[in-house]
Design a protein around this motif. Structure first.
Motif: not given
Ligand SMILES: N[C@@H](CCC(=O)N[C@@H](CS)C(=O)NCC(=O)O)C(=O)O
Length: 207
Positions: A63-71, A95-104, A156-160
Motif C-alpha cells: 500500500l502507498y499513500e501515507s494517510n491510507a496507510i495510517v488508516r 476531514r482533518w486528515m484531508e485538510w493536512q494532506s491537501t492544505g496544510y 481524545r487523540f486520534t490519527i487526525a
C-alpha cells in the motif's frame, strides 16, 4: 511482518512510523527516497509507480499513500480510539486528515524546500513569503479550533492529531517568523509528548 519503505526526514513517512509506534506494531523500516534512492528501481516502482515514499508491505499487502496507510494500520489493529467507528466521528477525523494532506502540508512545502533543502544563495524569498502567509492562515484556523477542545476532534487523540502534528512539527521547527499560537503550541506539545511520536520529534534540526 510489516515493512515500511521511506526515509525518516519525509513528513509522509513520519506519519506512518508514528502510527506504527503508537500502535506498538513491530516493523522493519528501509531507508528509501532522497539521498537513499531506491525509489526509482523497477522493484520499488512495482510497489508504487509514483516512485514516492512511503510504501508498506504487510505480509504481501502492498500500500502507498501515507494517510491510507495510517488508516489501514489503525483499522487493522482495531484501534477505534484512534480512528472511531461511528460514521460522524470517523468523518471528522478523516476531514482533518484531508485538510493536512491537501492544505496544510502543501502550504508549508515551498517554505520548507527553500529554507531546508535549497542553498541560501539560491533561495526564492517571494516563494518563502507566499508559503509563510498561506501557512499562517491555516495555523490561525488550527489555533481557533484548538481553543475549543483538547484535540482536533474532541478530547481524545486520534490519527487526525497524529498526521496534523507531523506537519505542525515541521512548521514549528522551520527557521521562519511565526505568529505565537498558544493553543496550537499546547496541543502540539501534548502530541509530541506521546511515546509513539519520538522518532518524529527527534527529527530536529529538519533535513
Ligand atoms: N501523497 C503521498 C505523497 C508522497 C510524497 O510526496 N513523498 C515524498 C517525500 S515526503 C517523496 O517520495 N519524495 C521523493 C523522494 O523522497 O525521493 C503520500 O502521502 O504518501
Amino acid at each position: 511482518m510489516l515493512t515500511i519503505w521511506g526515509r525518516l526526514s519525509s513528513v509522509n513517512v513520519q506519519k506512518v512510523v508514528w502510527c506504527a509506534d503508537e500502535l506498538g506494531i513491530e516493523y522493519k523500516r528501509i531507508d528509501a527516497g532522497g539521498k537513499f534512492g531506491l525509489n526509482d528501481t523497477p522493484e520499488y516502482l512495482a510497489m508504487n509507480p509514483n516512485g514516492l515514499v512511503p510504501v508498506i508491505d504487510d505480509d504481501g499487502f502492498v500500500l502507498y499513500e501515507s494517510n491510507a496507510i495510517v488508516r489501514y494500520l489503525a483499522g487493522k489493529a482495531g484501534a477505534t480510539a484512534l480512528w472511531p467507528e461511528d460514521a460522524r466521528a470517523r468523518a471528522d477525523v478523516d476531514r482533518w486528515m484531508e485538510w493536512q494532506s491537501t492544505g496544510y502540508t502543501p502550504a508549508m512545502g515551498p517554505a520548507f524546500m527553500q529554507l531546508i533543502r535549497t542553498a541560501p544563495d539560491k533561495r526564492d524569498i517571494g516563494a518563502i513569503e507566499a508559503s509563510r502567509a498561506k501557512t499562517e492562515k491555516l495555523c490561525g484556523i488550527l489555533e481557533a479550533h484548538l481553543a475549543q477542545g483538547r484535540c482536533l476532534t474532541g478530547e481524545r487523540f486520534t490519527i487526525a492529531d497524529l498526521v496534523v502534528a507531523c506537519a505542525a512539527h515541521r512548521w514549528l521547527n522551520l527557521p521562519i517568523e511565526r505568529t505565537p499560537r498558544p493553543n496550537l503550541q499546547r496541543w502540539y506539545d501534548e502530541c509530541a509528548a506521546r511515546p509513539g511520536s519520538r522518532q518524529v520529534t527527534s527529527q530536529v534540526p529538519l533535513t
